[in-house]
Design a protein around this motif. Sequence first.
Motif, PDB file in Angstrom:
ATOM      1  N   TYR A 176       4.405  43.915  51.425  1.00 29.02           N
ATOM      2  CA  TYR A 176       4.851  42.344  51.868  1.00 29.02           C
ATOM      3  C   TYR A 176       3.423  42.126  52.927  1.00 29.02           C
ATOM      4  N   LYS A 216      21.594  38.635  56.454  1.00 27.38           N
ATOM      5  CA  LYS A 216      21.424  37.390  57.139  1.00 27.38           C
ATOM      6  C   LYS A 216      22.003  36.187  56.424  1.00 27.38           C
ATOM      7  N   THR A 231      19.255  31.852  49.322  1.00 27.94           N
ATOM      8  CA  THR A 231      17.895  31.996  49.772  1.00 27.94           C
ATOM      9  C   THR A 231      16.848  31.059  49.281  1.00 27.94           C
ATOM     10  N   ASP A 235      12.268  31.055  53.101  1.00 26.42           N
ATOM     11  CA  ASP A 235      12.868  32.313  53.813  1.00 26.42           C
ATOM     12  C   ASP A 235      12.073  33.549  53.440  1.00 26.42           C
ATOM     13  N   ASP A 238       8.897  32.973  55.781  1.00 29.32           N
ATOM     14  CA  ASP A 238       9.308  32.777  57.290  1.00 29.32           C
ATOM     15  C   ASP A 238       9.933  33.937  57.955  1.00 29.32           C
ATOM     16  N   ASP A 239      10.689  34.653  57.208  1.00 29.21           N
ATOM     17  CA  ASP A 239      11.619  35.807  57.647  1.00 29.21           C
ATOM     18  C   ASP A 239      12.328  36.719  56.436  1.00 29.21           C
ATOM     19  N   VAL A 240      11.330  37.631  56.035  1.00 25.51           N
ATOM     20  CA  VAL A 240      11.794  38.264  54.679  1.00 25.51           C
ATOM     21  C   VAL A 240      13.069  38.985  54.871  1.00 25.51           C
ATOM     22  N   THR A 241      13.527  39.423  55.971  1.00 26.68           N
ATOM     23  CA  THR A 241      14.705  40.003  56.075  1.00 26.68           C
ATOM     24  C   THR A 241      16.020  39.083  55.609  1.00 26.68           C
ATOM     25  N   LYS A 242      15.768  37.952  55.722  1.00 24.53           N
ATOM     26  CA  LYS A 242      16.870  37.006  55.160  1.00 24.53           C
ATOM     27  C   LYS A 242      17.133  37.108  53.540  1.00 24.53           C
TER      28      LYS A 242
END
Length: 249
Positions: A176, A216, A231, A235, A238-242
């Motif tokens: 990533y 999340k 998702t 997402d 901005d926030d891959v953990t989402k």
Amino acid sequence: MKKLLGLLLAGGMLAFTSCETTREITLNENGSGSLMTTTDMSGLIGIAKMSGQDMGKSEKALDTTINLDKMVDSLPELSSDEKELVKKGVLGLVMNLDEEKLVTKLQFPFENSAQIKKLDEVSDKIMKKAMQKEAAGKEGASAIPDDQMPKATIDDYFTMTYGKGLIERKHIPEKYAKVGEDQGMQALKEVSGQGMPFNNTLIFNLPKPAKKAEGKNVKLSEDKKKVTIATSIDDFFDDVTKLEFRIEY
């Protein structure tokens, strides 16, 4: 209809993750199940019209079902095991220019969860080949060789685990970190920034209630047997953990 397919293929649009994708995985007690991927690319018709693309003469709406055992021999790049999996699948295609509708539905049964990853890997090839078949003989249908078509696959940035009573997706940090070098993903980001959303919904129908469903964007049904993860491409950037989750059942 077929001219539109040719235009989309020539433009490389089908190599991208679609505007709206829903993957529904149903798991049975013995590990078998089914995978259904519904792809709504209707927004591409409107974009093609706005860009001044010649849609050609409006034809009768297309609503067809393709048994994939009839086209598996046209996919020589697949292994013998992959071909056996593909033969059991069915592809539905609905197109209507007047209603600006372009939807595909790809369905496969599987004998164990290990086959899900293989089915995901071959799905893009099947979709492109099936649409090339529908667009055969039309201008632009094969204007770009397969190996030159742009590719953008979010799944490449994650590890997916199917274990006994466990489903988990985690991103790969080292990969990533280099997403800025992925031209296909950057193209998706640019298109999304211009007003075309790329949304994905992943649904798991479990054989028994979930003991734990973490993430999340994870939503658990009242009976705890259906897990939904919705998702977007935003997402991812901005926030891959989402896009990560862990389900225990």
